[in-house]
Scaffold this active site. Structure first.
Site, mmCIF file in Angstrom:
data_model
loop_
_atom_site.group_PDB
_atom_site.id
_atom_site.type_symbol
_atom_site.label_atom_id
_atom_site.label_comp_id
_atom_site.label_asym_id
_atom_site.label_seq_id
_atom_site.Cartn_x
_atom_site.Cartn_y
_atom_site.Cartn_z
ATOM 1 N N CYS A 1 0.831 -1.201 0.000
ATOM 2 C CA CYS A 1 0.000 0.000 0.000
ATOM 3 C C CYS A 1 0.866 1.251 0.000
ATOM 4 O O CYS A 1 1.637 1.453 -0.927
ATOM 5 C CB CYS A 1 -1.043 -0.017 1.106
ATOM 6 S SG CYS A 1 -0.480 -0.428 2.754
ATOM 7 N N ARG A 2 0.741 2.061 1.056
ATOM 8 C CA ARG A 2 1.409 3.361 0.984
ATOM 9 C C ARG A 2 2.834 3.346 1.481
ATOM 10 O O ARG A 2 3.672 4.116 1.013
ATOM 11 C CB ARG A 2 0.597 4.389 1.776
ATOM 12 C CG ARG A 2 -0.705 4.735 1.111
ATOM 13 C CD ARG A 2 -1.572 5.573 2.024
ATOM 14 N NE ARG A 2 -2.790 6.006 1.341
ATOM 15 C CZ ARG A 2 -3.879 6.428 1.967
ATOM 16 N NH1 ARG A 2 -3.897 6.463 3.284
ATOM 17 N NH2 ARG A 2 -4.934 6.822 1.278
#
Lengths: 222, 222
Positions: free
Chosen positions: B178-179
């Site tokens: 994800c981030r």
DNA sequence: AATCTATTCAATGGATAAATTGAATGGTTT
DNA sequence: AAACCATTCAATTTATCCATTGAATAGATT
């Protein structure tokens, strides 16, 4: 533990570290300790703080796990907690120099005040140093030179530089370096050398930058 | 300008930057903006702050030259001022994870709470992804996937992951990212996938880390 | 031009940080 | 054991930071 609590904890813990870095004196201490261990009194003297105040700031840095201590006789020596402290500091330094016009301005203005000190970067020097096409001067205090210095560098503390001038060849380029991009010893040395007719420039990177990149150094094996 | 004034100015200017980074909310904002531009409202919502408060923090970051703005219709979108902001942030993140036992503990505890989520690093995955030996899931909101994602990654926002399960092969390893290392979407995704009998792990690095290293990505050319 | 709306500003009160002073601590050395 | 010395602690004052509230601003839309 839910998402929000987790985030609060993570960023909260990280902000303890950045908070410890959020003070000009403490940044100066970090920059100094990148050279190696120093006692509280030395740190206080170099940064122009009272001993008590320096000690307080060092406590703050210690609690943030940014520095560590080691006893040496009556003295306590502080040094960076590890390599990634310097790494993070280098990142912040770069950030300041690249995006904060103020920082860059202060530095270049200061160098102009010393007679147009020009600077070169490490990458372009590695080969020239090895081939002895340039003379490399370590203008930090001798103590720091002894702890570790760039391969082939000559110790020439800026306050004793005068005595060494006669041994330097006038036809070779002279490169002076010190602690890092914000260290002024190299500027002072270059200004003096140019006044005496030498062809001198400063290297932006300091010893710790050079060493971290794995470029050739000499140091006492401890 | 004398030595002391120069140092005071340099470290003073730099401390303005570190001061701007010395607050947990602002760190979370930086971490979020590493994904791309967001409006004030989005930022406020994601970080759980009031809009006014988020705006104030964004002003602080803007004055420190850490973020920049761009208008888009009625909205103002904030994004990182440049690559070295992310670079510096990555340095601090690493510092936290390496030297601050607290940060690491919080992260590993959280992952244990999600059923022993194991993580792999980007380096070991590059070839496997290109050879399609693993399935790579981008579990961020679709909007962020559209702005840019890792080459060959499939968009599978964690809140819509359920619908995609039937299209996934059970015999291939699934990697979710994800981030970044503090982003929880991947943990949630891996927990869900493992429950359904998939062989899933998370990748620690996020999209911005991957992109910054020059590893293969796909993004809309703007 | 008037309205709408995302964002910013200004003011408040409570909390935290910094420099100074003087006293306390705790290893070392005599 | 006593004296010494580098360092740390405690207390104080001053200054700065943070979240909240409600009002103001300035582009965009109608």
């Amino acid at each position: 533990m839910n998402k929000r609590d987790f985030k609060d904890k993570v960023y909260g813990e990280l902000s303890k570290v950045t908070k410890a870095l959020s003070n000009p004196h403490r940044l100066e201490i970090i920059d100094l300790l990148a050279q190696g261990p120093f006692s509280v009194e030395e740190i206080a003297h170099y940064t122009g703080m009272s001993v008590a105040n320096a000690s307080q700031h060092l406590q703050t840095l210690k609690h943030a796990k940014l520095v560590k201590i080691s006893r040496n006789g009556n003295f306590i020596h502080y040094s960076l907690a590890g390599e990634s402290v310097f790494h993070a500091w280098a990142g912040l330094r770069e950030l300041g120099l690249e995006y904060n016009a103020e920082v860059e301005k202060v530095v270049t203005d200061f160098r102009k005040g010393h007679g147009e000190v020009t600077s070169v970067d490490a990458a372009s020097l590695v080969k020239k140093i090895e081939k002895e096409e340039v003379i490399l001067l370590d203008v930090r205090p001798e103590e720091e030179y002894n702890r570790g210095h760039i391969h082939r560098a000559i110790s020439a503390p800026v306050d004793k530089l005068n005595e060494q001038l006669k041994h330097l060849e006038k036809n070779k380029m002279i490169v002076a370096y010190c602690r890092g991009p914000f260290c002024v010893y190299a500027d002072e040395a270059v200004a003096m050398l140019k006044k005496k007719g030498f062809n001198a420039v400063r290297m932006n990177e300091g010893y710790p930058d050079w060493a971290l990149r794995g470029l050739p150094v000499e140091h006492t094996t401890t």
